[in-house]
Design a protein around this motif. Structure first.
Motif, short mmCIF file in Angstrom:
data_model
loop_
_atom_site.label_atom_id
_atom_site.label_comp_id
_atom_site.label_asym_id
_atom_site.label_seq_id
_atom_site.Cartn_x
_atom_site.Cartn_y
_atom_site.Cartn_z
N ALA A 1 -27.87 -14.09 -11.77
CA ALA A 1 -27.91 -12.97 -10.81
C ALA A 1 -27.41 -11.70 -11.48
N SER A 2 -26.37 -11.85 -12.29
CA SER A 2 -25.81 -10.70 -12.98
C SER A 2 -26.81 -10.13 -14.00
N LEU B 1 -22.53 -2.95 -20.38
CA LEU B 1 -23.24 -4.23 -20.53
C LEU B 1 -22.27 -5.41 -20.53
N THR B 2 -21.11 -5.20 -21.15
CA THR B 2 -20.10 -6.27 -21.18
C THR B 2 -19.75 -6.69 -19.75
N SER B 3 -19.68 -5.72 -18.85
CA SER B 3 -19.29 -6.06 -17.48
C SER B 3 -20.32 -6.99 -16.83
N GLY C 1 -16.21 -9.85 -26.94
CA GLY C 1 -15.60 -8.65 -27.53
C GLY C 1 -15.04 -8.87 -28.93
N ASP C 2 -15.33 -10.04 -29.54
CA ASP C 2 -14.82 -10.30 -30.90
C ASP C 2 -15.81 -9.81 -31.96
N SER C 3 -15.32 -9.69 -33.19
CA SER C 3 -16.23 -9.39 -34.31
C SER C 3 -17.05 -10.63 -34.61
N THR D 1 -22.86 -15.10 -30.02
CA THR D 1 -23.58 -14.23 -29.09
C THR D 1 -23.46 -12.82 -29.68
N ILE D 2 -24.43 -11.97 -29.39
CA ILE D 2 -24.40 -10.62 -29.97
C ILE D 2 -24.71 -9.58 -28.89
N LEU D 3 -23.85 -8.59 -28.82
CA LEU D 3 -24.06 -7.45 -27.93
C LEU D 3 -23.86 -6.18 -28.75
#
Ligand code: IPD
Ligand code: CA
Ligand code: CA
Length: 270
Positions: free
Chosen positions: A174-175, A258-260, A236-238, A246-248
């Protein structure tokens, strides 16, 4: 010291150029196509050939350096100590096989875990995305801006993996749907290396993938650092240079937004 990495980059570009010629020439012949982990995970003799061609040159010219490649090289490497080359001989093998278009050779050189050189060669479009740590990133001969302005999701085009259309049990669907609806649009090119390079040069504002390997993103990370783009795992890690992540990747303000959506999950494990 950065002169040293500039020379390494120039040497690597020559090898990648030759490897690109090998790939273009091979498109006239019939390919030997096999599957790896599943029926959609393709590999051709050209993946092996290009990886061997590059690793042989690295071994001959930089005997102290280590090499990891998607197909064969560096299976026993467990540390990023020293200088490590990370190679994807063809990123976008499915495109290479089915479309003969939209595939790249991706080469990164990393010292003690820090990206020093990144090369993504978009073979059929003959586009070179290159970067040397501290010296900026280039698209062909044009230097890319070192910083990027803010952008919000309704004005952003996001690169996503097309398989997200299939049921994705590792995320809060949904998100994700909400995020896609709120964005200006999404794109899926089928080659993470090119998609990350597109974020670096502004053709995409962000890119998200559930699971990539270091050879998919190591070169992209160097390009993105030089263009002020934030790249992390969903947590949020390197991203690790030795394991899947995972990659953002997105411009700083968009990365937060986007993180939210990605982190707004209820017990999902990435
Ligand atoms: C693949 C591509 C694709 C990504 C996959 C990768 P390959 O690499 O980068 O875009 O979604 O996760 O495995 O197999 O074509 O080198
Ligand atoms: Ca790949
Ligand atoms: Ca590959």
């Amino acid at each position: 010291m950065s002169e040293y990495w500039e020379n390494v980059k120039n040497t690597a570009v020559k090898w990648v150029e030759e490897a690109g010629r090998m790939l273009k020439d091979s498109l006239h012949d019939s390919l030997d196509i096999q599957t790896k982990s599943n029926p959609n995970d393709l590999v051709t003799e050209m993946d092996y050939k290009v990886e061997r061609y590059l690793t042989e040159r690295i071994e001959q010219n930089f005997p102290g350096h280590k090499t990891i490649g998607e197909e064969e090289a560096g299976r026993n490497i467990a540390s990023t100590e020293g200088v490590l080359w990370i190679i994807d001989p063809i990123d976008g093998t499915t495109n290479f096989v089915h479309q003969k278009y939209n595939f790249a050779i991706s080469v990164a050189v990393v010292e003690n875990g820090h990206g020093k050189v990144g090369i993504v060669y978009n073979v059929m479009q003959d586009e070179w995305f290159t970067a040397v740590d501290g010296r900026g990133a280039y698209l062909n001969d044009k230097k890319l801006p070192e910083t990027c302005g803010p952008v919000s999701l309704p004005e952003a085009v996001i690169g996503l993996n097309g398989r997200w259309l299939a049921r994705e049990t590792r995320s809060d669907e949904a998100s994700l749907h909400h995020m896609v609806r709120r964005s200006r649009s999404v794109r899926s090119y089928g080659t993470a290396a090119i998609e990350l390079a597109f974020v670096a040069c502004g053709r995409l504002d962000g890119y998200i993938s559930f699971r990539l390997s270091p050879w998919d993103y190591a070169a992209g990370l160097v390009l993105l650092k030089e263009t002020g783009i934030t790249v992390t795992t969903f947590q949020g890690d390197s991203p690790s240079m030795l394991q899947q992540n995972t990659i953002l990747a997105a411009r700083p303000t968009l990365h937060e937004e986007l993180t939210s959506y990605l982190y707004n999950h209820k017990g999902f494990t990435y």
